[in-house]
Design an enzyme around this catalytic site. Sequence first.
Site, PDB file in Angstrom:
ATOM      1  N   THR A 129     -15.428 -16.119  21.122  1.00  0.00           N
ATOM      2  CA  THR A 129     -14.766 -15.791  22.469  1.00  0.00           C
ATOM      3  C   THR A 129     -15.789 -16.488  23.584  1.00  0.00           C
ATOM      4  OG1 THR A 129     -14.174 -13.704  21.367  1.00  0.00           O
ATOM      5  CG2 THR A 129     -14.254 -13.867  23.791  1.00  0.00           C
ATOM      6  N   GLU A 241      -0.590 -16.132  30.960  1.00  0.00           N
ATOM      7  CA  GLU A 241      -0.343 -16.085  29.267  1.00  0.00           C
ATOM      8  C   GLU A 241      -0.530 -14.550  28.820  1.00  0.00           C
ATOM      9  OE1 GLU A 241      -3.553 -18.391  26.526  1.00  0.00           O
ATOM     10  OE2 GLU A 241      -4.136 -16.279  27.007  1.00  0.00           O
TER      11      GLU A 241
HETATM   12  C1  LIG Z   1      -3.029 -16.506  14.378  1.00  0.00           C
HETATM   13  C2  LIG Z   1      -4.090 -16.880  15.539  1.00  0.00           C
HETATM   14  C3  LIG Z   1      -3.720 -17.976  16.324  1.00  0.00           C
HETATM   15  C4  LIG Z   1      -4.675 -18.258  17.362  1.00  0.00           C
HETATM   16  N1  LIG Z   1      -3.886 -19.194  18.286  1.00  0.00           N
HETATM   17  C5  LIG Z   1      -4.980 -19.852  19.133  1.00  0.00           C
HETATM   18  C6  LIG Z   1      -4.688 -20.987  19.813  1.00  0.00           C
HETATM   19  O1  LIG Z   1      -3.423 -21.578  19.580  1.00  0.00           O
HETATM   20  N2  LIG Z   1      -5.664 -21.731  20.579  1.00  0.00           N
HETATM   21  C7  LIG Z   1      -6.837 -21.213  20.872  1.00  0.00           C
HETATM   22  O2  LIG Z   1      -7.804 -21.840  21.083  1.00  0.00           O
HETATM   23  N3  LIG Z   1      -7.102 -20.179  19.847  1.00  0.00           N
HETATM   24  C8  LIG Z   1      -6.022 -19.298  19.169  1.00  0.00           C
HETATM   25  N4  LIG Z   1      -6.645 -18.138  18.769  1.00  0.00           N
HETATM   26  C9  LIG Z   1      -7.963 -17.830  18.599  1.00  0.00           C
HETATM   27  C10 LIG Z   1      -8.138 -16.731  19.326  1.00  0.00           C
HETATM   28  O3  LIG Z   1      -7.887 -16.525  20.898  1.00  0.00           O
HETATM   29  C11 LIG Z   1      -9.454 -15.859  18.888  1.00  0.00           C
HETATM   30  O4  LIG Z   1      -9.355 -15.498  17.573  1.00  0.00           O
HETATM   31  C12 LIG Z   1      -9.701 -14.513  19.973  1.00  0.00           C
HETATM   32  O5  LIG Z   1      -9.931 -15.078  20.946  1.00  0.00           O
HETATM   33  C13 LIG Z   1     -11.227 -14.035  19.212  1.00  0.00           C
HETATM   34  O6  LIG Z   1     -12.032 -14.963  19.134  1.00  0.00           O
HETATM   35  P1  LIG Z   1     -12.751 -15.087  17.544  1.00  0.00           P
HETATM   36  O7  LIG Z   1     -11.836 -14.942  16.698  1.00  0.00           O
HETATM   37  O8  LIG Z   1     -13.902 -16.173  17.665  1.00  0.00           O
HETATM   38  O9  LIG Z   1     -13.586 -13.774  17.586  1.00  0.00           O
HETATM   39  P2  LIG Z   1     -15.223 -13.550  18.143  1.00  0.00           P
HETATM   40  O10 LIG Z   1     -15.540 -14.158  19.489  1.00  0.00           O
HETATM   41  O11 LIG Z   1     -16.012 -13.949  17.038  1.00  0.00           O
HETATM   42  O12 LIG Z   1     -15.279 -12.002  17.864  1.00  0.00           O
HETATM   43  C14 LIG Z   1     -15.120 -11.165  16.742  1.00  0.00           C
HETATM   44  C15 LIG Z   1     -14.913  -9.755  17.363  1.00  0.00           C
HETATM   45  O13 LIG Z   1     -16.010  -9.202  18.080  1.00  0.00           O
HETATM   46  C16 LIG Z   1     -15.583  -8.814  19.385  1.00  0.00           C
HETATM   47  N5  LIG Z   1     -16.719  -9.280  20.356  1.00  0.00           N
HETATM   48  C17 LIG Z   1     -17.202 -10.375  20.758  1.00  0.00           C
HETATM   49  N6  LIG Z   1     -18.214 -10.562  21.567  1.00  0.00           N
HETATM   50  C18 LIG Z   1     -18.249  -9.342  22.026  1.00  0.00           C
HETATM   51  C19 LIG Z   1     -18.544  -8.535  23.206  1.00  0.00           C
HETATM   52  N7  LIG Z   1     -19.419  -9.138  24.063  1.00  0.00           N
HETATM   53  N8  LIG Z   1     -18.579  -7.223  23.410  1.00  0.00           N
HETATM   54  C20 LIG Z   1     -17.709  -6.485  22.494  1.00  0.00           C
HETATM   55  N9  LIG Z   1     -16.827  -7.306  21.597  1.00  0.00           N
HETATM   56  C21 LIG Z   1     -17.330  -8.507  21.437  1.00  0.00           C
HETATM   57  C22 LIG Z   1     -14.196  -9.387  19.600  1.00  0.00           C
HETATM   58  O14 LIG Z   1     -13.625  -8.716  20.652  1.00  0.00           O
HETATM   59  C23 LIG Z   1     -13.817  -9.382  18.276  1.00  0.00           C
HETATM   60  O15 LIG Z   1     -13.312  -8.257  17.808  1.00  0.00           O
HETATM   61  C24 LIG Z   1      -5.759 -17.749  17.588  1.00  0.00           C
HETATM   62  C25 LIG Z   1      -6.365 -16.700  16.721  1.00  0.00           C
HETATM   63  C26 LIG Z   1      -5.509 -16.261  15.721  1.00  0.00           C
HETATM   64  C27 LIG Z   1      -6.039 -15.328  14.934  1.00  0.00           C
END
Ligand SMILES: Cc1cc2nc3c(=O)[nH]c(=O)nc-3n(C[C@H](O)[C@H](O)[C@H](O)COP(=O)(O)OP(=O)(O)OC[C@H]3O[C@@H](n4cnc5c(N)ncnc54)[C@H](O)[C@@H]3O)c2cc1C
Length: 383
Positions: A129, A241
Amino acid sequence: MHDQPRYPDIRAEVAKLCARFPGEYWRKLDAARAYPSEFVQALTESGYLAALIPEEYGGAGLKLSGAAAILEEIQRQGCNGGACHAQMYIMGTILRHGSEAQKAAYLPKIATGELRLQAFGVTEPTSGTDTTALRTTARRDGDRYILNGQKIWTSRAEHSDLMLLLARTTPREQAAKKTEGLSTFIVDMRSARGLTIRPIRTMMNHNSCEVFFDNMEIPAESLLGEEGKGFRHVLSGMNAERILIAAECVGDAKWFIERSTAYAKDRHVFGRPIGQNQGIQFPIARAYANMRAAELMVDEALRLYESGQNPGAEANMAKMLAADASFEAANVCVQTHGGFGFAEEYDIERKFRETRLYQVAPISTNLILAFLAEHVLGLPRSY
Ligand SMILES: Cc1cc2nc3c(=O)[nH]c(=O)nc-3n(C[C@H](O)[C@H](O)[C@H](O)COP(=O)(O)OP(=O)(O)OC[C@H]3O[C@@H](n4cnc5c(N)ncnc54)[C@H](O)[C@@H]3O)c2cc1C
């Protein structure tokens, strides 16, 4: 379920198109984790995926509320717009930040379907994120940029010609701010060298991929907007979006509620319809109330968006409330159907898996709450 839904004609036409793609079609694709090419083709030919492209570039020139109505209706009919919804909001970045030459080169072809712009490469395995921590680099070398790095969760990358890519053009430590030094590119993935795409098998059929760039060369004209300002360019599309995804979730919630209600009236146990029991009625009624509340927030976000304001808070709230409402309705639908809620042929378990995504992507609920806490309530930034 809405007293007076906007765009009744468009909704009716979308519903008619969706009727050609019943549950059986989606079930087969789900089992094979295959892409709904015929469905996307039908949407393209009918002009729905070009809803937001201005008429001068061959699109329908609808307002965002028109696009929201299309996506909501697709989900309400049991289909899945996740296969192609990104095209609606990605192309906004070209519209807002592209040069005249880029708009003329891409938008008419996207409108006809000759070019597919379905892939949006932002997320990386190590940055998550924290977008500004991304590591993919684009190094200028004469009339080219050279890409190196990796993206993850780049949905539809195998089924798209173009990708909107966010990459670092200035190392983070040399940039004035961490949000600077990132740039957006329109990457042509057709016959590209140094590009590897690997699908990721997920709990639902979403065609998401890992994408690797290994000294991949792209022409300098691929840069979209101003070099170093890419983060802002991408952010400028986030409201649209969020609102469109929220509309999809409202459509999902309606599908689940309609299915639940119909089954609760029809299914007789102990000599009466199960829907006569408050234990069955109340969860469906609560899911309906929550869906309507989310729908009103989507309407409010659209109203502000279309009056030229920045509905950052409303777009985020709409996304969160609608994603919660759709998953609540999904859960209620499974419970109402008892054992049959788990049977593939009812489509409920498939839609349940599909709608779960939206509490995580494209932005997770926690980050929406953090946004509201900081920017609306004035609480200290928590991360
Ligand atoms: C099926 C699918 C399709 C997708 N399609 C796209 C796409 O087309 N293009 C693209 O660029 N991305 C895409 N994504 C990525 C998606 O946007 C990310 O999975 C999402 O933004 C979360 O990022 P992460 O998975 O790295 O989780 P992380 O950032 O690793 O977070 C993991 C968990 O920790 C929590 N967390 C992290 N930081 C904090 C904080 N500071 N405070 C509280 N909670 C926190 C998050 O809310 C989450 O629940 C897709 C993801 C999936 C699963």
